[in-house]
Design a protein around this motif. Structure first.
Motif, short mmCIF file in Angstrom:
data_model
loop_
_atom_site.label_atom_id
_atom_site.label_comp_id
_atom_site.label_asym_id
_atom_site.label_seq_id
_atom_site.Cartn_x
_atom_site.Cartn_y
_atom_site.Cartn_z
N LEU A 73 72.56 54.29 14.68
CA LEU A 73 72.08 53.02 15.23
C LEU A 73 70.86 53.22 16.13
O LEU A 73 69.90 52.45 16.08
CB LEU A 73 73.19 52.32 16.00
N ALA A 74 70.92 54.25 16.97
CA ALA A 74 69.80 54.51 17.88
C ALA A 74 68.54 54.90 17.11
O ALA A 74 67.44 54.47 17.47
CB ALA A 74 70.17 55.61 18.87
N GLU A 75 68.70 55.68 16.05
CA GLU A 75 67.54 56.06 15.25
C GLU A 75 66.98 54.85 14.50
O GLU A 75 65.77 54.67 14.42
CB GLU A 75 67.91 57.16 14.26
N ALA A 76 67.86 54.03 13.94
CA ALA A 76 67.41 52.89 13.15
C ALA A 76 66.74 51.82 14.00
O ALA A 76 65.72 51.25 13.61
CB ALA A 76 68.58 52.29 12.39
N PHE A 77 67.29 51.54 15.17
CA PHE A 77 66.78 50.46 16.01
C PHE A 77 65.93 50.96 17.18
O PHE A 77 65.58 50.18 18.06
CB PHE A 77 67.94 49.59 16.51
N ARG A 78 65.69 52.26 17.25
CA ARG A 78 64.86 52.88 18.30
C ARG A 78 65.40 52.61 19.70
O ARG A 78 64.64 52.28 20.61
CB ARG A 78 63.43 52.39 18.19
N TRP A 79 66.70 52.75 19.85
CA TRP A 79 67.31 52.58 21.17
C TRP A 79 67.20 53.89 21.91
O TRP A 79 67.89 54.85 21.63
CB TRP A 79 68.78 52.16 21.04
#
Length: 151
Positions: A73-79
């Motif tokens: 999720l962090a990689e996909a949404f740049r969190w």
């Protein structure tokens, strides 16, 4: 560093270091809490690394799937926020506490819940320091034409 190499190399290394940091946090908490800790430095070191190794293995085993989802999720949404990784680490730590006490009804009034939460926070912070700060770097945005804010 290309995004694929970062994901394939840096993220697993950061996960291993986060589990080691969480195990070290539990070991420190246990050794500080125990009143009968031996005073010899060699004995304390052996006990410390034994506890840290065992809890790091448990953390790696238990947290693999939730951490994999959080990393994706962090990689996909740049969190890239440290607060995201602290929340993920704390959530995984709290889930570990509940799973460890699954035979009995977990009560949140003992100090063990603080051990698990603290270890989760330390693990989340360690992951953020190594790889979480650059999550999503070099990957095109999923939605829209957002500007790429590279660190």
């Amino acid at each position: 560093m290309s995004a694929l190499l970062r994901i394939l190399i840096l993220d697993p290394i950061a996960f291993i270091l986060a589990c080691a940091a969480a195990g070290g946090a539990i070991a420190v908490a246990i050794l500080i809490q125990e009143p009968g800790t031996p005073s010899q430095s060699v004995a304390v070191s052996v006990v410390f690394f034994g506890i840290a190794y065992a809890t790091a293995l448990f953390a790696a085993w238990f947290a693999f799937v939730p951490a994999l989802v959080a990393i994706a999720l962090a990689e996909a949404f740049r969190w890239r926020s440290v607060f995201y990784w602290l929340a993920v680490g704390g959530g995984i730590g709290l889930a570990g506490y509940v799973a460890n006490d699954q035979m009995a009804t977990p009560t949140f009034d003992d100090e063990r819940v603080l051990y698990y939460l603290g270890a989760g926070f330390v693990g989340g912070l360690a992951y953020w320091l190594v790889a979480g700060r650059v999550a999503g770097a070099g990957i095109p945005p999923l939605f829209g034409n957002e500007p790429d804010n590279e660190p």
